[in-house]
Design an enzyme around this catalytic site. Structure first.
Site, PDB file in Angstrom:
ATOM      1  CE  LYS A 159      -3.570   3.307  12.667  1.00  0.00           C
ATOM      2  NZ  LYS A 159      -4.512   2.385  12.261  1.00  0.00           N
ATOM      3  CB  SER A 204      -1.012   0.127   1.288  1.00  0.00           C
ATOM      4  OG  SER A 204      -0.059   0.336   2.511  1.00  0.00           O
ATOM      5  NE  ARG A 225     -10.678  -4.047   6.092  1.00  0.00           N
ATOM      6  CZ  ARG A 225     -10.641  -5.334   5.740  1.00  0.00           C
ATOM      7  NH1 ARG A 225     -11.481  -6.205   6.036  1.00  0.00           N
ATOM      8  NH2 ARG A 225      -9.182  -5.786   5.400  1.00  0.00           N
ATOM      9  N   GLY A 226     -10.135  -1.020   2.937  1.00  0.00           N
ATOM     10  CA  GLY A 226      -9.396  -0.556   1.720  1.00  0.00           C
ATOM     11  C   GLY A 226      -8.185   0.232   2.322  1.00  0.00           C
ATOM     12  CB  CYS A 248      -8.682  -4.100  16.100  1.00  0.00           C
ATOM     13  SG  CYS A 248      -8.918  -5.389  14.938  1.00  0.00           S
ATOM     14  CB  SER A 279     -11.677   2.104  14.175  1.00  0.00           C
ATOM     15  OG  SER A 279     -11.516   2.090  15.504  1.00  0.00           O
ATOM     16  CG  LEU A 280     -15.230  -2.940  16.601  1.00  0.00           C
ATOM     17  CD1 LEU A 280     -15.190  -4.086  17.439  1.00  0.00           C
ATOM     18  CD2 LEU A 280     -16.645  -2.795  16.282  1.00  0.00           C
ATOM     19  NE  ARG A 281      -8.896   3.784  18.154  1.00  0.00           N
ATOM     20  CZ  ARG A 281      -9.094   4.717  17.698  1.00  0.00           C
ATOM     21  NH1 ARG A 281      -9.469   6.081  18.244  1.00  0.00           N
ATOM     22  NH2 ARG A 281      -8.575   4.697  16.446  1.00  0.00           N
ATOM     23  NE  ARG A 282      -9.739   5.769  13.568  1.00  0.00           N
ATOM     24  CZ  ARG A 282      -9.024   5.293  12.586  1.00  0.00           C
ATOM     25  NH1 ARG A 282      -9.549   4.504  11.898  1.00  0.00           N
ATOM     26  NH2 ARG A 282      -7.814   5.726  12.500  1.00  0.00           N
ATOM     27  NE  ARG A 312      -9.698   2.266   5.034  1.00  0.00           N
ATOM     28  CZ  ARG A 312      -9.577   1.691   6.224  1.00  0.00           C
ATOM     29  NH1 ARG A 312      -9.661   2.704   7.133  1.00  0.00           N
ATOM     30  NH2 ARG A 312      -8.976   0.587   6.303  1.00  0.00           N
TER      31      ARG A 312
END
Length: 313
Positions: free
Chosen positions: A81, A11, A147-148, A241, A127-130, A153
């Site tokens: 992270k 990426s 995703r991606g 995550c 993200s579950l956190r976000r 995105r």
């Protein structure tokens, strides 16, 4: 001339990070030649399933680590992270670089910040956190999985699939993409706590003295202190995550470290956390003890419910 091979995803952000570390090493060691070896990971191939359902960020590391253990590479450069708190046998988290911006950021074509998003606006994040912290602030928002890679995105945002998307500010800054969208809004830590290690690069290596000597130049003391607290916190909670956990440790100019944490259910309906200040000379075990206090208040049960909720979506 020694040859050092860095295993990397293909990426844009992964390549930027690896090229950056390559240039730093080559500028310090004239007798070291650094090459990049691009590896396609499971996380790059599976793009239609939320990360929390398929094993989390570790999917971006597995094939890279296997390549290193086979002797095909000596180093990998990761967004810290994404690096689990337990390292595979034979590999080390050998250096942590100076942090970029630790914050998350909202990108939008029409809206300058979270408060200005219209009722029922669609926001993309993987993200579950976000998701948890967005839902706390704006329960009316429709939050969808995203995703991606970064370009993918942003393309989905521009095509109107989302009113806004949330990404790490560091990645946008490193790739110089903040001008590519109508609005780039770094989200304050009062609105959203980041993931452990966000903004820092983690240098993973084989356990070879000549490699460890090279990576020593990449270490940053303050970032090491901050991320050790954050990783200790998450490790004690056994959280990846698959559960929503935010944590931030920030070294202050007065020699204190401010540590803040949050965890809870993905829909933001139940959360808990803590905020403390400690001396920079007294940070050993701070993350672990903060986590232990939250465990005493029921954090593990809350995270188990969070994982069950995430797996049903």
């Amino acid at each position: 001339m020694k040859k050092l091979t860095i295993a990397t995803r293909g990426s844009k952000l992964a390549l930027w990070q690896s090229h950056h570390i390559k240039s730093v090493i080559e500028s310090h060691f004239s007798d070291v030649e650094v090459e990049l070896k691009i590896i396609i990971t499971s996380g790059d191939k599976i793009l239609d399933v939320p990360l929390a359902k398929i094993g989390g960020k570790g999917l971006f590391l597995k094939e890279i680590e296997e390549s290193m253990l086979r002797g095909e590479a000596q180093m990998a450069v990761h967004s810290l992270k994404d690096v689990p708190t337990v390292m595979p046998k034979g590999l080390l988290l050998s250096a942590i670089t100076t942090r970029e911006d630790v914050r998350d950021a909202m990108l939008s074509e029409k809206y300058p910040d979270i408060a200005s998003l219209p009722q029922g606006a669609t926001v993309g994040t993987s993200s579950l956190r976000r998701r948890m912290q967005l839902a706390m602030e704006r329960p009316d928002l429709v939050i969808k999985d995203l995703r991606g890679n970064v370009d993918t995105r942003i393309r989905k945002l521009k095509e109107g699939e989302f009113d806004a998307i949330i990404l790490a500010a560091a990645g946008i800054n490193r790739l110089g993409l903040s001008e590519n969208v109508g609005y780039f809004y770094p989200i304050s830590l009062d609105e959203m706590l980041p993931a452990m290690g966000q903004g820092a690069l983690g240098i993973e290596t084989i356990n070879e003295p000549w490699v460890l000597e090279i990576v020593e130049i990449l270490n940053d003391r303050n970032t090491h202190i901050e991320t050790a607290i954050e990783r200790g916190f998450v490790d004690t909670l056994q959280g990846g995550c698959q559960v929503p956990i935010g944590v931030s440790a920030r070294v202050q100019e007065n020699g204190e470290v401010v540590v803040r944490s949050i965890l809870g259910l993905p829909d933001g309906s139940e959360v808990m956390g803590e905020s403390i200040r400690v001396s920079i000379d007294n940070t050993e075990g701070v993350g672990e003890s903060m986590a232990a206090r939250l465990i005493d208040q029921g954090a593990m049960e809350l995270l188990q419910r969070a994982e069950a909720m995430a797996s049903k979506e």
